[in-house]
Design a protein around this motif. Sequence first.
Motif, PDB file in Angstrom:
ATOM      1  N   TRP A   1      31.935  68.585  55.871  1.00 38.21           N
ATOM      2  CA  TRP A   1      32.447  67.215  55.951  1.00 38.21           C
ATOM      3  C   TRP A   1      31.854  66.359  54.831  1.00 38.21           C
ATOM      4  CZ3 TRP A   1      29.772  62.627  56.774  1.00 38.21           C
ATOM      5  CH2 TRP A   1      30.557  61.489  57.034  1.00 38.21           C
TER       6      TRP A   1
ATOM      7  N   THR B   1      31.904  56.090  55.884  1.00 36.28           N
ATOM      8  CA  THR B   1      32.959  56.987  56.345  1.00 36.28           C
ATOM      9  C   THR B   1      32.649  57.527  57.737  1.00 36.28           C
ATOM     10  OG1 THR B   1      33.415  57.620  54.060  1.00 36.28           O
ATOM     11  CG2 THR B   1      34.305  59.055  55.787  1.00 36.28           C
TER      12      THR B   1
ATOM     13  N   GLU C   1      33.382  54.844  60.180  1.00 30.51           N
ATOM     14  CA  GLU C   1      34.822  54.591  60.191  1.00 30.51           C
ATOM     15  C   GLU C   1      35.554  55.652  60.999  1.00 30.51           C
ATOM     16  OE1 GLU C   1      37.699  53.023  56.734  1.00 30.51           O
ATOM     17  OE2 GLU C   1      36.945  55.063  56.409  1.00 30.51           O
ATOM     18  N   ASN C   2      35.145  56.903  60.838  1.00 30.26           N
ATOM     19  CA  ASN C   2      35.838  58.010  61.518  1.00 30.26           C
ATOM     20  C   ASN C   2      35.275  58.299  62.907  1.00 30.26           C
ATOM     21  OD1 ASN C   2      37.288  58.265  59.212  1.00 30.26           O
ATOM     22  ND2 ASN C   2      36.232  60.076  58.458  1.00 30.26           N
TER      23      ASN C   2
END
Length: 393
Positions: A309, A386, A389-390
Amino acid sequence: MKTIIDRATELSQRIIDIRRELHRYPEVSFKEYRTTEFITKLLVQAGIEIVPWGGDTGVVGLLKGTKPGPVVALRADIDALPVEEENECSYRSLHPGVMHACGHDSHTASLLGAALILAELRESLAGTVKFIFQPAEEINAGAKAMIEQGVLSNPTVDIIFGLHNTPSIPAGQVGCKEGPLMAAVDTTFLTIKGIGGHGAIPHKTKDPIMAAAAVIQGLQTIVSRQVDPLSSAVISFGTIKGGHANNVIPEKVELTGTVRTFDPALRAEMPDKMSKVINGIAQAMDTEADFVYRKDLPAVFNPPELTKWCREVLEQVFGDGVIVPTPGMGGEDFAIFQEKVPGVFLWLGVGNTAKGIVHQWHNPRFDIDEEALKYGAAALAQLAHTYLENKKI
C-alpha cells in the motif's frame, strides 16, 4: 488543486533552512535541549498541540482533524553523534566534537515539513496525526523510553511511519521494501583473564592478549562456517583494551562488540554459538572468559500488505522513483515501534555523486543533497493524509 508534493516543493527552502539550523547545533542522545525547544516552537507556530511525554528531550505533537478517525503516527529521531565534522559549508556544526553524521537533522526537518503541510490540510483530515520527535536513537534508548511512557496511547496509535536517509540511493528516490530492511542489533561484552608478567618471559604468564586475538579470529568462523551462506550475520568488535606498557603482559583484556542478524531464529542461537567458541579458545590458551550478550533491538520488518500500500501511495510523490532497496546491517530502534503497532520504515534517497555526496552514515564528511528534503516531507505527509482519507489499506 495542489498536490502534497507541490506544497512540499513550495516549502522546500524553508525545510532546507530548518535542516541547516538543526545541523549547526547538533546535540547527542538525551541532551537534545536546544533541538527540542526549536521543534516545539515550530509546531506551536503551526497550531499543533504539544503533548508532554515524560522526558526532558524529544517532542510529541498532536494534530486533530475536523472529523473523527484513526490515529497515524509519524516518527523522526533527533540526536547527533560525537563526531568532529570535516565538511566546509555554511551550516557546519558549531558544536565541537558533535555532528549530525547520521542525518537525523534531515529526518527532523522532513517531519517538520510534513507537519507544516498537514497543518494546512487540517480541515480535510478525518482523524489525528501524532508527530513523534524521538531522542536518543543512536544509543538504542529513545524509542524504549517513549513507549514506556505511553507515547503510543492517549490517543492510541493505529499505524506508524518513519524514514531514514541513505546516500546509497539518489535524491528523488525512496526505498520501500517488504520484510526485513535493517538488522537486529545486539551488544557483546567480553573479558579474558590471564596471569600477567614480563613480556620477555611469556611462558611464565597466561597471556590474555594472545587469547583475545585468537577469540576474535575464531568468532568469524561462526559467520563463515555455522551460518547459512544465504542468511546474514555480522560479528564485529569495536573496542579492545588491555595493558599499559609494551613489555608487560596484562592480567586481562576487555572487548566490546556488536552482532547483527535478520533471522530471529539465528539471533536466538548466537549467544550459545559465541559462548562455545569463546570458552573453548580461552580454555585451550589457559585463560578464563566472562561473556555477556545483550539483546538491544529487533530487526526492522515491514509488513508485506502495508508495504505494498505504501509503495502505491508513494508513487504520488516519487513517480517511478519508488524502488526496492537492498537491506542493510545497520540497526534502527524504529523496530521497537513496529513491535507495538503496524508500521513501515522507508529509506529516503539523499545521495548525489555529481555533488560529491557519497559518504556513508557516521563519516565526518557525511552530508545530504538537500533536494531530498521536500521528498521526505511529502512522503510522510502523503502517507498520513492518504491513510486518514481512506481509513484502510
